[in-house]
Write a protein that holds these residues in place. Structure first.
Motif, mmCIF file in Angstrom:
data_model
loop_
_atom_site.group_PDB
_atom_site.id
_atom_site.type_symbol
_atom_site.label_atom_id
_atom_site.label_comp_id
_atom_site.label_asym_id
_atom_site.label_seq_id
_atom_site.Cartn_x
_atom_site.Cartn_y
_atom_site.Cartn_z
ATOM 1 N N UNK A 2 16.468 -14.357 31.849
ATOM 2 C CA UNK A 2 15.964 -14.074 30.257
ATOM 3 C C UNK A 2 14.670 -13.499 30.183
ATOM 4 N N UNK A 3 13.917 -13.600 31.321
ATOM 5 C CA UNK A 3 12.347 -13.002 31.306
ATOM 6 C C UNK A 3 12.338 -11.664 31.616
ATOM 7 N N UNK A 4 12.013 -10.524 30.432
ATOM 8 C CA UNK A 4 11.941 -9.494 30.959
ATOM 9 C C UNK A 4 11.272 -8.874 31.773
ATOM 10 N N UNK A 5 11.213 -7.973 32.746
ATOM 11 C CA UNK A 5 10.383 -7.483 33.630
ATOM 12 C C UNK A 5 9.511 -6.287 32.720
ATOM 13 N N UNK A 6 8.417 -6.121 33.124
ATOM 14 C CA UNK A 6 7.317 -5.277 32.435
ATOM 15 C C UNK A 6 6.879 -4.237 33.501
ATOM 16 N N UNK A 7 7.700 -3.175 33.634
ATOM 17 C CA UNK A 7 7.468 -2.019 34.692
ATOM 18 C C UNK A 7 6.318 -1.115 34.392
ATOM 19 N N UNK A 8 5.330 -1.563 33.342
ATOM 20 C CA UNK A 8 4.187 -0.460 33.249
ATOM 21 C C UNK A 8 4.410 0.666 32.756
ATOM 22 N N UNK A 9 3.764 1.739 33.205
ATOM 23 C CA UNK A 9 3.920 3.158 32.917
ATOM 24 C C UNK A 9 5.279 3.634 33.572
ATOM 25 N N UNK A 10 6.287 4.029 32.609
ATOM 26 C CA UNK A 10 7.479 4.358 33.060
ATOM 27 C C UNK A 10 7.455 5.852 33.773
ATOM 28 N N UNK A 11 6.263 6.621 33.461
ATOM 29 C CA UNK A 11 6.191 7.859 34.208
ATOM 30 C C UNK A 11 5.385 7.693 35.367
ATOM 31 N N UNK A 64 15.155 6.045 33.708
ATOM 32 C CA UNK A 64 15.956 5.193 33.156
ATOM 33 C C UNK A 64 16.088 3.908 33.472
ATOM 34 N N UNK A 65 16.040 3.546 34.850
ATOM 35 C CA UNK A 65 15.848 2.281 35.386
ATOM 36 C C UNK A 65 14.751 1.351 34.850
ATOM 37 N N UNK A 66 13.481 1.996 34.992
ATOM 38 C CA UNK A 66 12.297 1.527 34.075
ATOM 39 C C UNK A 66 12.638 1.042 32.698
ATOM 40 N N UNK A 67 13.136 2.197 31.910
ATOM 41 C CA UNK A 67 13.352 1.913 30.496
ATOM 42 C C UNK A 67 14.364 1.093 30.254
ATOM 43 N N UNK A 68 15.343 0.939 30.913
ATOM 44 C CA UNK A 68 16.530 -0.224 30.846
ATOM 45 C C UNK A 68 15.701 -1.729 31.027
ATOM 46 N N UNK A 69 14.818 -1.823 32.041
ATOM 47 C CA UNK A 69 14.351 -3.041 32.216
ATOM 48 C C UNK A 69 13.367 -3.084 31.292
ATOM 49 N N UNK A 70 12.473 -2.380 30.637
ATOM 50 C CA UNK A 70 11.585 -2.727 29.895
ATOM 51 C C UNK A 70 12.041 -3.052 28.506
#
Length: 202
Positions: free
Chosen positions: A4-13, A28-34
């Motif tokens: 339930x707790x979303x990850x925050x991958x920071x700067x996608x780029x 895409x992975x980072x955006x899907x997670x964020x």
């Protein structure tokens, strides 16, 4: 297991690889997670890798393909790590320990893949390929436990429930593990190996 707790991958780029296809998958992975699969657009993915509009479709046909690649890649890697962990080991206790350790190592080192894999399975148009791999992966643990019970070294009422418990326990690592934390990946994996053996009564 639902996370339930979303990850925050920071700067996608940040830190995208030079290979364009790999960069698109990672973005895409980072955006899907964020922000979730459904809230992510192809325009978002293109912006993250510096590709505008229709040009992105020269590299990938759509975000559904990217989600499937991410999830299939996760399961293929887990299956390969499991096979490598138990290869050449005959003792069933050591095989289960090594399999559990490999499971934890993956989830500690690939937190975004684990998060997206757990949350977005319902977003796949054709989830069967992923689900078949998940079943095969669980079966690998269950068969080890069944063998241990048959040999009289494990004591459980249900090998299936024991396998689910070990898998869920390892998957939970992706929710909280950080490299800067109290334990290294290897230290964590070893301790979870101990816990897995306790679950089967060893």
């Amino acid at each position: 297991m639902k996370v339930e707790r979303p990850h925050r991958p920071g700067d996608v780029t940040a830190g995208l690889p030079a290979d364009r296809a790999a960069a698109i998958r990672l973005a895409a992975l980072r955006l899907f997670a964020a922000q979730g699969y459904r809230a992510t657009t192809m325009a978002d993915i293109g912006a993250a890798v510096g590709i505008r509009g229709p040009s992105l479709y020269k590299h990938v046909s759509g975000k559904q393909v990217l989600l499937a690649e991410i999830m299939l890649g996760t399961m293929d890697t887990l299956l390969a790590m499991h096979a490598e962990a138990v290869d050449g080991v005959t003792d069933v206790t050591e095989r289960l320990r090594r399999a559990a350790e490999a499971h934890v190592r993956y989830h500690a080192r690939h937190r975004l893949e684990a998060f997206v894999g757990n949350r977005e399975i319902g977003s796949l148009d054709q989830p069967d390929r992923v689900l078949r791999r998940r079943s095969a992966y669980e079966r690998g643990f269950r068969e080890l436990i069944e063998r241990g019970v048959a040999e009289g070294v494990f004591t459980v009422r249900s090998a299936r429930l024991a396998s689910y418990s070990i898998l869920d326990m390892g998957m939970g690592v992706s929710n909280w593990f950080h490299d800067s934390g109290e334990f290294s990946v290897d230290q964590l994996a070893y301790q979870y190996g101990d816990l897995a053996l306790r679950i089967v009564g060893r």
